[in-house]
Write an enzyme that holds these catalytic residues in place. Structure first.
Site, PDB file in Angstrom:
ATOM      1  N   SER A   1     -12.005   3.520 -77.998  1.00  0.00           N
ATOM      2  CA  SER A   1     -12.856   3.967 -77.467  1.00  0.00           C
ATOM      3  C   SER A   1     -12.727   5.121 -77.063  1.00  0.00           C
ATOM      4  O   SER A   1     -12.859   5.898 -77.675  1.00  0.00           O
ATOM      5  CB  SER A   1     -12.069   2.876 -75.859  1.00  0.00           C
ATOM      6  OG  SER A   1     -13.383   3.338 -74.611  1.00  0.00           O
TER       7      SER A   1
ATOM      8  N   LYS B   1     -18.362   5.328 -48.855  1.00  0.00           N
ATOM      9  CA  LYS B   1     -17.209   5.980 -48.678  1.00  0.00           C
ATOM     10  C   LYS B   1     -15.930   5.298 -49.694  1.00  0.00           C
ATOM     11  O   LYS B   1     -14.655   5.994 -50.097  1.00  0.00           O
ATOM     12  CB  LYS B   1     -16.735   6.728 -47.476  1.00  0.00           C
ATOM     13  CG  LYS B   1     -15.874   8.426 -47.481  1.00  0.00           C
ATOM     14  CD  LYS B   1     -15.765   8.885 -48.446  1.00  0.00           C
ATOM     15  CE  LYS B   1     -15.240  10.189 -49.004  1.00  0.00           C
ATOM     16  NZ  LYS B   1     -14.567  11.236 -50.532  1.00  0.00           N
TER      17      LYS B   1
END
Length: 313
Positions: free
Chosen positions: A127, A179
């Site tokens: 990764s 948000k």
């Protein structure tokens, strides 16, 4: 009450660790590496990337736990006229996307300075660890090394059913519909999933582009390999994800060859892992930080502070 007792125990243990660290200072200076001022010219710098790749932080014994020391070491090797090439030894399962990119960029700057960079993969370089590796001129691994895991993910803790059962809510005042995306007391909506999927997909595009450029592979082939699975070193060589088999010594020899060093190279170790007491303390510090990170996450949830989202390679 349990939290207060746990924090008291932490203060006592941290104090004890600081005392032990102070007492071990004489050993630290003796185990921290050789005299760099006596380094011959045309040397090979050796830099380790170990553990989870994350942004700069400080451990409980005051040592840096993020990638800041890796970037500093790469910059030092780049600017040191005595260093002709660099070997980066990676033993990492990955981590933060942004932190991986910072190390990747620092390695490219070393190459731009005219110094070859060779990656030596240890047990695992997957990764984010692989993202870093593709910045090198050459990549060596063992046949049994675990690498690949080309992909991106973001995780959210969903406690909505538990919150409903006990009547827990987070009253949020926000400036936009996304948000508070990831609010653990609310179900994850399809709109929120669409927004985060776009972020994750864009991050994957960046990952794929880095591999295409670094390994000179076809983008379609890279995307076929980028389904998140891991590969052995043997498979990785077959797919072109690494160059050849070899250990750390082989990587040093290859770096010297690429730099045109004819004699046996002198190796300058940057941030060499310490042994003995300080090594034990660093290991204990890492395990302690994992425990306190989990505690901090739970406290964030219980106090209504939403945990931040990290895009992971």
């Amino acid at each position: 009450m349990v939290v207060l007792q746990w924090r008291s125990v932490k203060r006592v243990l941290i104090g004890a660790l600081l005392v032990i660290a102070l007492l071990s200072l004489p050993f630290a200076f003796g185990l921290s590496g050789g005299d760099r001022w006596s380094t011959p010219s045309e040397s090979v710098g050796l830099i380790h990337v170990t553990g989870t790749i994350q942004t700069v932080g400080e451990g409980v014994i005051g040592e840096e736990s993020g990638v800041g020391h890796v970037i500093d070491a790469l910059n030092s090797a780049r600017d040191d006229d005595r260093i002709a090439a660099v070997v980066v030894r990676i033993n990492s399962p990955g981590g933060s996307a942004a932190a991986s990119q910072e190390v990747h960029r620092a390695m490219l700057k070393v190459r731009a300075a005219g110094k070859p960079v060779v990656v030596s993969m240890a047990d695992v370089a997957a990764s984010g660890g692989y993202y870093i590796a593709v910045a090198a001129d050459r990549i060596l691994a063992n046949p049994a090394t675990i690498t690949g895991s080309i992909g991106v993910y973001a995780q959210f803790l969903n406690l909505s059913e538990l919150a409903d059962e006990y009547g827990v809510t987070l009253e949020t005042v926000k400036t936009g519909p996304y948000k508070d995306l990831g609010n653990p007391t609310q179900p994850f909506t399809e709109d929120e999933r669409r927004v985060m999927q776009a972020v994750v997909d864009d991050s994957l595009d960046q990952f794929v582009a880095a591999i295409v450029e670094g390994r000179e592979l076809d983008e379609e082939e890279v995307r076929r390999l980028a389904d998140g699975r891991v590969y052995t070193g043997s498979q990785a060589r077959e797919f072109g994800l690494i160059d050849d088999f070899g250990g750390l010594e082989d990587a040093v020899d290859l770096a010297a060859e690429l730099a045109g060093i004819e004699k046996e190279p002198y190796v300058v170790r940057y941030g060499r892992p310490r042994s003995g007491l300080l090594r034990f303390l660093r290991g204990f510090s890492a395990r302690w930080e994992q425990a306190t990170a989990l505690e901090a996450r739970l406290i964030q949830i219980l106090t209504g502070e939403r945990p931040s989202v990290t895009i992971q390679y």
